[in-house]
Each structure stands twice: as C-alpha cells, then as structure tokens.
Design an enzyme around this catalytic site. Sequence first.
Site, PDB file in Angstrom:
ATOM      1  N   SER A 132       0.827  -1.212   0.000  1.00  9.82           N
ATOM      2  CA  SER A 132       0.000   0.000   0.000  1.00  9.82           C
ATOM      3  C   SER A 132       0.859   1.258   0.000  1.00  9.82           C
ATOM      4  O   SER A 132       0.358   2.369   0.022  1.00  9.82           O
ATOM      5  CB  SER A 132      -0.928   0.013   1.220  1.00  9.82           C
ATOM      6  OG  SER A 132      -0.191  -0.193   2.409  1.00  9.82           O
ATOM      7  N   ASN A 164      -2.101  -2.715  13.308  1.00 12.59           N
ATOM      8  CA  ASN A 164      -3.550  -2.500  13.247  1.00 12.59           C
ATOM      9  C   ASN A 164      -3.982  -1.230  13.975  1.00 12.59           C
ATOM     10  O   ASN A 164      -4.773  -0.445  13.448  1.00 12.59           O
ATOM     11  CB  ASN A 164      -4.289  -3.718  13.808  1.00 12.59           C
ATOM     12  CG  ASN A 164      -3.986  -4.973  13.005  1.00 12.59           C
ATOM     13  OD1 ASN A 164      -3.414  -4.884  11.921  1.00 12.59           O
ATOM     14  ND2 ASN A 164      -4.347  -6.128  13.522  1.00 12.59           N
ATOM     15  N   THR A 187     -40.617  25.731 -10.496  1.00 10.51           N
ATOM     16  CA  THR A 187     -40.909  24.361 -10.070  1.00 10.51           C
ATOM     17  C   THR A 187     -41.126  23.599 -11.376  1.00 10.51           C
ATOM     18  O   THR A 187     -41.659  24.164 -12.335  1.00 10.51           O
ATOM     19  CB  THR A 187     -42.166  24.247  -9.181  1.00 10.51           C
ATOM     20  OG1 THR A 187     -43.298  24.698  -9.927  1.00 10.51           O
ATOM     21  CG2 THR A 187     -42.050  25.085  -7.903  1.00 10.51           C
ATOM     22  N   HIS A 188     -40.650  22.390 -11.432  1.00 13.18           N
ATOM     23  CA  HIS A 188     -40.693  21.591 -12.681  1.00 13.18           C
ATOM     24  C   HIS A 188     -39.958  22.300 -13.816  1.00 13.18           C
ATOM     25  O   HIS A 188     -40.289  22.097 -14.987  1.00 13.18           O
ATOM     26  CB  HIS A 188     -42.133  21.284 -13.115  1.00 13.18           C
ATOM     27  CG  HIS A 188     -43.002  20.791 -12.003  1.00 13.18           C
ATOM     28  ND1 HIS A 188     -43.096  19.470 -11.656  1.00 13.18           N
ATOM     29  CD2 HIS A 188     -43.797  21.464 -11.130  1.00 13.18           C
ATOM     30  CE1 HIS A 188     -43.922  19.336 -10.621  1.00 13.18           C
ATOM     31  NE2 HIS A 188     -44.349  20.546 -10.280  1.00 13.18           N
ATOM     32  N   SER A 234     -13.031  26.835 -26.913  1.00 12.38           N
ATOM     33  CA  SER A 234     -13.134  25.634 -27.735  1.00 12.38           C
ATOM     34  C   SER A 234     -11.982  25.625 -28.728  1.00 12.38           C
ATOM     35  O   SER A 234     -11.524  26.671 -29.182  1.00 12.38           O
ATOM     36  CB  SER A 234     -14.472  25.644 -28.481  1.00 12.38           C
ATOM     37  OG  SER A 234     -14.369  24.891 -29.675  1.00 12.38           O
ATOM     38  N   LYS A 265     -16.801  30.277 -28.536  1.00 14.13           N
ATOM     39  CA  LYS A 265     -17.261  29.582 -27.324  1.00 14.13           C
ATOM     40  C   LYS A 265     -16.604  30.070 -26.038  1.00 14.13           C
ATOM     41  O   LYS A 265     -15.435  30.403 -26.000  1.00 14.13           O
ATOM     42  CB  LYS A 265     -16.983  28.068 -27.450  1.00 14.13           C
ATOM     43  CG  LYS A 265     -17.774  27.354 -28.511  1.00 14.13           C
ATOM     44  CD  LYS A 265     -19.270  27.258 -28.222  1.00 14.13           C
ATOM     45  CE  LYS A 265     -19.591  26.312 -27.096  1.00 14.13           C
ATOM     46  NZ  LYS A 265     -19.390  24.906 -27.447  1.00 14.13           N
ATOM     47  N   ASN A 292     -16.923  28.210 -22.507  1.00 14.76           N
ATOM     48  CA  ASN A 292     -17.573  27.045 -21.899  1.00 14.76           C
ATOM     49  C   ASN A 292     -17.482  27.041 -20.367  1.00 14.76           C
ATOM     50  O   ASN A 292     -16.415  27.301 -19.815  1.00 14.76           O
ATOM     51  CB  ASN A 292     -16.932  25.760 -22.427  1.00 14.76           C
ATOM     52  CG  ASN A 292     -17.181  25.575 -23.918  1.00 14.76           C
ATOM     53  OD1 ASN A 292     -18.212  25.995 -24.440  1.00 14.76           O
ATOM     54  ND2 ASN A 292     -16.235  24.963 -24.605  1.00 14.76           N
ATOM     55  N   GLU A 320     -19.339  21.953 -15.111  1.00 10.89           N
ATOM     56  CA  GLU A 320     -19.598  20.629 -15.688  1.00 10.89           C
ATOM     57  C   GLU A 320     -18.727  19.570 -15.005  1.00 10.89           C
ATOM     58  O   GLU A 320     -19.171  18.463 -14.693  1.00 10.89           O
ATOM     59  CB  GLU A 320     -19.323  20.641 -17.193  1.00 10.89           C
ATOM     60  CG  GLU A 320     -20.316  21.503 -17.961  1.00 10.89           C
ATOM     61  CD  GLU A 320     -19.822  21.880 -19.352  1.00 10.89           C
ATOM     62  OE1 GLU A 320     -19.072  21.107 -19.960  1.00 10.89           O
ATOM     63  OE2 GLU A 320     -20.197  22.970 -19.828  1.00 10.89           O
ATOM     64  N   TYR A 347      -9.324  -6.695  12.564  1.00 18.89           N
ATOM     65  CA  TYR A 347      -8.647  -6.247  11.348  1.00 18.89           C
ATOM     66  C   TYR A 347      -8.627  -7.337  10.289  1.00 18.89           C
ATOM     67  O   TYR A 347      -8.415  -8.517  10.561  1.00 18.89           O
ATOM     68  CB  TYR A 347      -7.193  -5.814  11.650  1.00 18.89           C
ATOM     69  CG  TYR A 347      -6.500  -5.325  10.390  1.00 18.89           C
ATOM     70  CD1 TYR A 347      -6.627  -4.009   9.966  1.00 18.89           C
ATOM     71  CD2 TYR A 347      -5.781  -6.206   9.567  1.00 18.89           C
ATOM     72  CE1 TYR A 347      -6.036  -3.566   8.791  1.00 18.89           C
ATOM     73  CE2 TYR A 347      -5.188  -5.778   8.390  1.00 18.89           C
ATOM     74  CZ  TYR A 347      -5.318  -4.457   8.009  1.00 18.89           C
ATOM     75  OH  TYR A 347      -4.750  -4.027   6.841  1.00 18.89           O
ATOM     76  N   GLN A 350      -7.331  -2.222   4.126  1.00 21.83           N
ATOM     77  CA  GLN A 350      -6.333  -1.410   3.429  1.00 21.83           C
ATOM     78  C   GLN A 350      -6.963  -0.614   2.284  1.00 21.83           C
ATOM     79  O   GLN A 350      -6.405   0.375   1.826  1.00 21.83           O
ATOM     80  CB  GLN A 350      -5.218  -2.330   2.898  1.00 21.83           C
ATOM     81  CG  GLN A 350      -4.076  -1.609   2.226  1.00 21.83           C
ATOM     82  CD  GLN A 350      -2.881  -2.507   2.024  1.00 21.83           C
ATOM     83  OE1 GLN A 350      -2.192  -2.864   2.969  1.00 21.83           O
ATOM     84  NE2 GLN A 350      -2.643  -2.916   0.790  1.00 21.83           N
ATOM     85  N   LYS A 397      -8.348   3.736   2.257  1.00 15.63           N
ATOM     86  CA  LYS A 397      -7.684   5.034   2.191  1.00 15.63           C
ATOM     87  C   LYS A 397      -7.800   5.783   0.873  1.00 15.63           C
ATOM     88  O   LYS A 397      -8.039   6.996   0.857  1.00 15.63           O
ATOM     89  CB  LYS A 397      -6.198   4.852   2.529  1.00 15.63           C
ATOM     90  CG  LYS A 397      -5.970   4.450   3.983  1.00 15.63           C
ATOM     91  CD  LYS A 397      -4.525   4.179   4.268  1.00 15.63           C
ATOM     92  CE  LYS A 397      -4.177   2.732   4.492  1.00 15.63           C
ATOM     93  NZ  LYS A 397      -5.127   1.855   5.150  1.00 15.63           N
TER      94      LYS A 397
HETATM   95  N1  ARG Z   1      -1.136  -1.469   5.206  1.00 16.07           N
HETATM   96  C1  ARG Z   1      -2.056  -1.969   6.150  1.00 16.07           C
HETATM   97  C2  ARG Z   1      -3.403  -1.245   5.967  1.00 16.07           C
HETATM   98  O1  ARG Z   1      -3.423  -0.249   5.372  1.00 16.07           O
HETATM   99  C3  ARG Z   1      -1.552  -1.736   7.523  1.00 16.07           C
HETATM  100  C4  ARG Z   1      -2.094  -2.681   8.548  1.00 16.07           C
HETATM  101  C5  ARG Z   1      -1.582  -4.048   8.289  1.00 16.07           C
HETATM  102  N2  ARG Z   1      -1.951  -4.954   9.342  1.00 16.07           N
HETATM  103  C6  ARG Z   1      -1.913  -6.267   9.165  1.00 16.07           C
HETATM  104  N3  ARG Z   1      -2.281  -7.007  10.159  1.00 16.07           N
HETATM  105  N4  ARG Z   1      -1.585  -6.820   8.025  1.00 16.07           N
HETATM  106  O2  ARG Z   1      -4.426  -1.702   6.439  1.00 16.07           O
END
Ligand code: ARG
Length: 457
Positions: A24, A111, A156-157, A278, A284, A286, A291, A318, A323, A326
Amino acid sequence: MIDKLWGGRFQAETNALVDQFGASINFDQLMAAEDLEGSLAHVKMLGKTGILSADDVAKIVAGLESIQTDLAAGKIEFSVENEDIHMNIESILTDRIGPVAGKLHTARSRNDQVATDFHLYVKNRIPLVIKEITNLQKALLKLAEANVTTIMPGYTHLQHAQPISYAHYLMAYFQMLQRDKERFEFNLKHTDISPLGAAALAGTTFPIDREFTAQELGFNQIYANSLDAVSDRDFAIEFLSNSSILMMHLSRFSEEISMWVSQEFQYLELSDGYTTGSSIMPQKKNPDMVELIRGKTGRIYGNLMRLLTTLKGIPLAYNKDLQEDKEGVFDTLKTIVPALKIFTGMIKTLKVNEQKMETSTENDYSNATELADYLAVKGLPFRQAHAVVGKLVLHGIQTHQNLQDMPLAELKNGSELIEADVYPELQSETAVARRNSFGGTGFDQVKLQIENAKKLT
Ligand code: ARG
C-alpha cells in the site's frame, strides 16, 4: 526465515505478485507525517511508563525526528519491498539507529498504528474542508447582499412558478452548505478518537497509558473497545457520505449555472478566469468547471459506495480488506477542496444580468398566483379563484397578452371582483415584496435571512 519484518515463521519467499498486490506504500505514504507523529507519541509513552529505558527512547525519538526532518525536505524514499508506510518507516529507522529501532513496536500493532494514522489524517483535514465551505458561504452572502432586489423567475418543474429574489435563491445554497458544515463538524467528533493502544485487537499485557498518547496526539477521546478501535472506519464513511452530499449540492448548483450562462437564459456570465474556450469554435466560452464539478460528483459517490461495500462483510477485527479504506478518502479530499475553491472563485467573479432575469418574469404568467390570492382576499374561495385565473391565463395565451397588460374589462370577464387596484399587485416586484412570511422571498425577509446567516460564517 525470510527477509521481512514478519519473516520469522516463513521458509520460502513471497510470490512477487503478492508483494506488489499487497503493498500500500504507493498511496499510504501520504500518511507518513501522521505515522511519525503516532510513533513519537507511542515511544514517549513507552518511556514514561517505564516499558522502555530512557536511553532507548532517546535514540528512537532522535531517529524518528531525523526522519521527520528529511521527510519535510522531500528526502525520504519508500520501497515496495517494505509493503506499507509503517514498515517503510521502521526499516528507515533501523537503517539509522540499528536494532534498537525494533523496540518501537513494543505494545503496538500495525492494526492500531494504521487506524491512528488514518484518524489523524482525516482529523487534520476536515477543518480545511469546513474552512473552504465557509469561504463559499461568505462569497454567496456577498453576492446575495448585492442582489436582494434582483428579481428572477422561481421555478418548479423548471417552469416559471413565482418571481423570487435572486438573493433568496442564493441563500438556499447557503443553507445547504450550512448543513454540510454541521455534518463535517459532527464527523470530526467521530474522528477525534484515539485507537492507539488497542494493539492487534485485544489490548496488551504491557502497562501502557492510552490517555497519554491520546493527549500527545491531540485526540479528544479514546476508543473504549479495542476490537472496535482497530476495525472502525465509520469516520471515513461519514467523511465520504458528507462529501457526497456536499458534491450533490455543488452539482445541483452547477447544473443551474450551466443553464443560466447559456444563450437561452443569459442570466449569468462567468468570468474568463473560470471558463475555457473551444479548439474549433472561436466564439465559445464554456462553463467547464461547473460541468466537471457535476461530473466529479459521480466519482465521490463511487468512493462512498466502494468503502461501504468493502466494509459490509468484514468480520471483526482487522482484515486486509481494510487497506482499501484510504484511496477513496485521499481522492475525495483531492477533489472536494479544489472544487470548493473553484466554486468560491466563480461566485466571486460572476456577472449577474439583472435585466434578463427580471424581464423573464414579466413575459410569463408567474403572477397568476398573485391574481388568485387577490380574489381570495376579496372573499372568493381559493379553489374558485384558481379556476378563474386559469381561464384568464388561457385567454391571455390565446390573445398574446400577459395578465398585467390585460384591459380591466377582460379581467372582469373572469370575475367581477377584479378592480383597477389589481394592477400593482401583478407587478413581479410587488409579488416578491409581499411574500413576507418567515423564510419567504419578500425583500425584508431576505435581508433578515442574510443578517442571521452572517452569524454563521
Ligand atoms: N497497510 C495496512 C493497511 O493499510 C496496515 C495494517 C496491516 N496490518 C496487518 N495485520 N496486516 O491496512
């Protein structure tokens, strides 16, 4: 044993794809500052409680602080081999201070570490979102103040319904944004809780001090249950949900702006700074930004759906699925903050075509309710008044005249109750001015709304 932080019980190397797929670091490096902050609080606590010696703590603190300095200077490089931000930093720390770095992870797990980082990350950024919402509200207030007596068709509408003040329209968005702000404020409350010390899932045998780390990190509360602490992502879901509602509001606003700058409406003109040209049609201008904000709303809803779906089947506590929590949050922040800034800039620089707005309330039948109300005041039951005016509108359509331009004799064909004193009431300005019920579009009410709203920004 293989060469990984957790390699002890393994005999063979991990498949290369597993390393890549499981890593990650490409995205969670955004939380590097928070990870260092969390580790510093943790190691100081380990010193204070006597779990680690003062000497070890001093070495680890110095090492972490040197990484902080280099991180700020953009001098830290991360590697996929070290999987995530937590193991990358531990490995950099080991390179710098040697095996004592390994003591940092006493009484902690990745964790509670990742949960702490993520809480800190979101907690530190919600106020930025709130600030940008407030800036947009301020821009709306300013535009509203300048346009209390600007009259436009209320719809309205998408049909002309009754004339309203343009400021009244703007203040509707102010109120939506106010609720958005309140939702983020509430979101902050659920984010401002420290998971640190929950360890892997069950707490720890070491005599840790969760109060201390929470205080060091500026958390207002501590998770009361260690299983909940490491597996709760409600704060992130709330953030994505609040962001979705915010974007839905901006998207509705965008839809109207894109219509209103069109040739057909010409109610508004956006400044050059917030429009684009454009490549083929030289004339134009825009409204790309509205949008795109409307378009990006889909992406924010997607981020919400993605996390809701990820979470729905996860057993406590966990699991690696978490993961996936995020990227959607990072992406959402990266989208909503500039979207708000752009919106504010657009509102600050747009030109209002009062003439166009007002004229379009004069070439329609949006004063029909005025006439029906007039008859109701004269004693005709409103239902009958409605029918009378409906017939007069039909007569107007057939003879190409507006109600306010119809000779009295023709109006009287509808009802003998109609007298010459009806004409001022059929003016759109009178129609707006007289809607003075609380929260209505009457000029005095709109001024009151603006005054009250100022206290909220
Ligand atoms: N990279 C992991 C995450 O974002 C960190 C936690 C990992 N924990 C584990 N028990 N493998 O969740």
